[in-house]
Design a protein around this motif. Sequence first.
Motif, short mmCIF file in Angstrom:
data_model
loop_
_atom_site.label_atom_id
_atom_site.label_comp_id
_atom_site.label_asym_id
_atom_site.label_seq_id
_atom_site.Cartn_x
_atom_site.Cartn_y
_atom_site.Cartn_z
N UNK A 238 -26.42 82.47 -53.04
CA UNK A 238 -27.51 83.41 -52.70
C UNK A 238 -27.54 83.79 -51.23
N UNK A 239 -27.33 82.84 -50.33
CA UNK A 239 -27.35 83.15 -48.90
C UNK A 239 -26.17 84.02 -48.50
N UNK A 240 -25.02 83.76 -49.10
CA UNK A 240 -23.85 84.58 -48.76
C UNK A 240 -24.04 86.02 -49.22
N UNK A 241 -24.65 86.23 -50.37
CA UNK A 241 -24.90 87.59 -50.85
C UNK A 241 -25.92 88.32 -49.98
N UNK A 242 -26.97 87.61 -49.57
CA UNK A 242 -27.93 88.21 -48.64
C UNK A 242 -27.24 88.60 -47.34
N UNK A 243 -26.32 87.75 -46.89
CA UNK A 243 -25.59 88.02 -45.66
C UNK A 243 -24.68 89.23 -45.80
N UNK A 244 -24.05 89.38 -46.98
CA UNK A 244 -23.22 90.56 -47.25
C UNK A 244 -24.06 91.82 -47.11
#
Length: 308
Positions: free
Chosen positions: A203-209
Amino acid sequence: MQLAYDLIAAIFPIFAAILVGAALKRYLITGSDIWAGIDRLTYYLLLPSLLMVEIYRADFSSGHAGTAVTITLAATLGLAAALLLLRPLITRNTPLFTSIFQGSVRYNSYVLLAVADALYGSDGLALAIVFVAIMVIVTNMLGVIVLNAFAGGTGSFKRILMGLAKNPIIIAAGAGAILNISNIHVPLPIENTAALFKTAALPLSLLSVGAGLRFVLDKQALGAIALSTSIKLAVLPFITGIALHLAGIDGMVLAMGVLYAGMPCAGNAYILARQLKGDAEAMASIVTIETLLSAFSVSVIAAILSIN
């Protein structure tokens, strides 16, 4: 109808999270330092924890993962060679060419891991990690080599190799593989601690993307953006799928190869273009357009694979 609904239910949250990240960056959490911190947290702790745990727990005793990765890699290298040979016909603007090249051959591993987990669960996630561990090395090197050759970059090849050797994603994948192959038993409290960190990785990586997307279209590079996007989201996955099928690969392993080939370009391609004197504006547009359109293209690929 049920198949279409199930695919939408699986894939929609991934791209919704990316859009939420973009909205958060624009309207709520606007500080670049905060997102830089989230990027570092994901890159150095959360994602390595995910990779290590999933590879350690995975069962690779069956299937054709190695063959599928090799074929996917060969398709990428073949496309890279074709782009280099056709460069004079594509554009004489060499910095722009480097953006077309990166947009055509580089992958967003964060999106792939999320898609694999959504569609195939832990088995798919473990398989996707095998692709990531190999492809991240090759595609990063390709991007740097082309930027140095055609955009006047000054990146030291030795420094690049040292950077790859220190890459936490590569280190974590290697550690997980060693633990898996050697049958070393990791104490359960330590394994559960790493597993706790890994739950926040996707989830954090997708928000970062999403936060990294730049919604500014380079109108002077529309042709380049269209070409790169078409190659990355349609041509490369098609070629990869045909090659995998001819090699006798099927099922989830074939699906993972095609899905990986159809992932949008990684956001750090923009950073690399900016650092090594490429066309950073065109690169940002390519990353953004590919990421947004991949919500549709990945759904189509997943539907075709499910039907077959």
